[in-house]
Design an enzyme around this catalytic site. Structure first.
Site, short mmCIF file in Angstrom:
data_model
loop_
_atom_site.label_atom_id
_atom_site.label_comp_id
_atom_site.label_asym_id
_atom_site.label_seq_id
_atom_site.Cartn_x
_atom_site.Cartn_y
_atom_site.Cartn_z
N TYR A 53 0.94 -1.26 0.16
CA TYR A 53 -0.12 0.03 0.18
C TYR A 53 0.97 1.26 0.14
O TYR A 53 2.05 1.26 0.73
CB TYR A 53 -0.86 0.02 1.24
CG TYR A 53 -1.75 1.15 1.35
CD1 TYR A 53 -2.88 1.55 0.61
CD2 TYR A 53 -1.49 2.36 2.47
CE1 TYR A 53 -3.59 2.68 0.52
CE2 TYR A 53 -2.36 3.24 2.42
CZ TYR A 53 -3.26 3.55 1.69
OH TYR A 53 -4.11 4.82 1.95
N ASP A 108 9.05 2.54 -0.15
CA ASP A 108 8.21 3.44 0.57
C ASP A 108 8.56 2.80 2.14
O ASP A 108 8.12 1.77 2.49
CB ASP A 108 6.68 2.87 0.11
CG ASP A 108 5.89 3.70 0.70
OD1 ASP A 108 6.04 4.51 1.86
OD2 ASP A 108 4.75 3.74 0.43
N LYS A 140 4.28 9.12 8.78
CA LYS A 140 4.27 8.48 10.05
C LYS A 140 5.07 9.06 11.03
O LYS A 140 4.89 10.01 11.55
CB LYS A 140 3.88 7.02 10.03
CG LYS A 140 2.73 6.48 9.06
CD LYS A 140 2.16 5.11 9.11
CE LYS A 140 0.98 5.00 8.48
NZ LYS A 140 1.11 4.41 6.93
C1 LIG Z 1 0.52 4.94 5.63
C2 LIG Z 1 1.29 4.62 4.59
C3 LIG Z 1 1.23 5.28 3.39
C4 LIG Z 1 0.07 6.85 3.16
O1 LIG Z 1 0.46 7.55 4.33
P1 LIG Z 1 -0.58 8.60 4.58
O2 LIG Z 1 0.05 9.58 5.50
O3 LIG Z 1 -1.80 7.88 5.30
O4 LIG Z 1 -1.20 9.27 3.41
C5 LIG Z 1 2.02 5.36 2.28
N1 LIG Z 1 2.69 4.19 2.32
C6 LIG Z 1 2.59 3.29 3.20
C7 LIG Z 1 3.84 2.18 3.53
C8 LIG Z 1 1.93 3.53 4.50
O5 LIG Z 1 1.98 2.59 5.31
#
Ligand SMILES: *Cc1c(COP(=O)(O)O)cnc(C)c1O
Length: 449
Positions: free
Chosen positions: A144, A243, A271
């Site tokens: 994701y 990511d 995060k």
């Molecule tokens: C949470 C998450 C996102 C998106 O971040 P938001 O601050 O919710 O937009 C993107 N990549 C990963 C791996 C995530 O866990």
């Protein structure tokens, strides 16, 4: 357990927000029941609107590695707020956080701050496309990356054919033309990756991956697979984006890339980086990052980007993580070890005579319960290998644990987060409640389907 105030608030929320929420999983749809409203958090606990207290393994989905309202973050944020929360102009606060990150993650040369993980990924994709002057991107099924159009894609029936229609949108509203440039590949499959490189390599701008996929269970990858992706993509002039929105500052300060000594071209953060306030970031070499405006031609901007309030929170949180030779990380490691020991000693024996069992999947302070037919021990590395009855077992565990004062993620496909405010006794409490919960569950798989 009283839920009166939460239930009342829920009725109000349903009239204000689509589905009652501002982010879908909060609505408890996959576990059923009404969501509880959180009123406050301190350390490892949250309290709901009715005054019930829960040991919190959600940690706001990852940002709160230090627990709720850690004193240094509260102090720094309060101080910053007194001087104004945003100016739309350059400030010392953003330079301080930027320098701090580059000093502590030596393989990064430039960073740009944005306001969410989604935004970081969106910018990384544009930067990769703008740098390589290519259109296509590759993602992996089960990873994701936020709600960017180009990545709300799943493998279509025409996967790896020459038809061009290689992915399909996983949400209405995503134009087919956009996902046609996205190739969706399985995790843990070097051969499929190689085949895609051969067929489409010259058209691909970037490959994006969660090196520790933690958004569809915890699908731990073999290091060899990730190395293969890096080398094979490089040979075709393709940029690799890690990511690390979840894994960054969590597996180690320098995330997965730092711990494993692997070097992607770009890394996205989110995060933890904002200490609980909205911050995301894109980072990498000056050579690539300097293609961003105003230094380069690739456009990107943000009214609240790098605002001093969020920067102060991020700096305070990251300072705690970097100090005392990583004392926070060694504490988290001890908690994770205690969780593993407790699970093996107290939970596994209870499951021995059932048709199903639980694998505790862990990576540092992340954990996930993987439900498996008894006797199946191979690790789950792909989303299509997750056992179908997982969701219905988890649903029962989730509600029983909530009733016992333990707040887990409201979905079988989400991971649990340990935070540094937890103590050994918190882990013991968790195991104890899990033992009582599991003991009462039926042993036959058919009772869950
Ligand atoms: C949470 C998450 C996102 C998106 O971040 P938001 O601050 O919710 O937009 C993107 N990549 C990963 C791996 C995530 O866990």
């Amino acid at each position: 357990m009283k839920r009166k105030k939460s239930d009342k608030l829920w009725q109000r929320a349903l009239k204000v927000f689509p589905g009652g929420v501002n982010s879908p999983v909060r609505a408890f749809r996959s576990v059923g029941g009404n969501p509880i409203f959180i009123a406050s958090g301190k350390g490892s606990y949250v309290r709901d609107a009715d005054g019930n207290r829960y040991l919190d393994f959600l940690s706001s989905w990852g940002p709160l590695i230090l627990g709720h309202a850690p004193r240094p973050v509260v102090r720094a944020t309060r101080k910053a707020l007194r001087h104004g929360s945003t100016f739309g102009a350059t400030t010392e606060a953003e330079v301080k956080l930027g320098e701090f990150i580059l000093q502590n993650i030596p393989f990064l040369e430039r960073v740009r701050f944005v306001s969410s993980g989604t935004e970081a990924v969106m910018t990384a994709l544009r930067l990769a496309r703008g740098t390589t002057r290519r259109q296509m991107i590759v993602k992996f099924e089960g990873c994701y990356h936020g709600h960017n159009d180009a990545l709300l894609a799943r493998a279509g029936s025409g996967l790896l054919t020459l038809s061009g229609n290689i992915a399909e949108a996983s949400s209405p509203g995503v134009p087919v033309e956009i996902v046609q440039n996205t190739l969706v590949l399985p995790l843990d499959d070097s051969a499929a990756f190689e085949q895609a490189m051969e067929k489409h390599g010259e058209k691909i701008a970037c490959v994006i991956m969660e090196p520790v996929p933690a958004n569809a269970g915890l699908l731990l990858q073999r290091r060899a697979f990730i190395e293969h992706v890096l080398t094979s993509a490089r040979q075709k002039g393709i940029l690799v984006i890690f990511d690390e929105v979840i894994s960054g500052f969590r597996l180690s300060f320098a995330g997965y890339a730092g711990r494993e000594n692997l070097r992607p071209d770009l890394i996205t953060y989110g995060k933890i980086i904002g200490g609980g306030l909205p911050v995301g970031a894109i980072a990498g070499s000056a050579h690539i990052m300097d293609n961003l405006a105003p230094q380069g031609p690739v456009y990107q901007a943000g009214t609240l980007s790098g605002n001093p309030l969020a920067m102060a929170a991020g700096h305070a949180a990251l300072s705690c993580l970097a100090e005392r030779d990583g004392a926070v990380y060694s504490h988290l490691k001890k908690l994770a070890e205690r969780l593993k020991e407790g699970f093996e000693k107290e939970i596994l024996p209870l499951l021995a005579d059932r048709e199903w069992t639980i694998q505790l999947v862990q990576e540092e302070s992340l954990f996930w319960f993987s439900f498996r037919p008894q006797g199946e021990t191979s690790p789950v590395r792909r989303v299509d290998r997750i056992t179908p009855f997982s969701a219905s077992i988890y649903k029962q565990i989730f509600h029983a644990m909530l009733f016992r004062g333990v707040y887990l993620a409201p979905s079988a496909f989400e991971v649990g987060f340990l935070n540094a405010a937890m103590r050994g006794r918190d882990i013991d409490y968790f195991i104890d409640q899990l033992r009582k919960t599991v003991r009462q569950l039926p042993g036959a798989i058919k009772d869950f389907t």
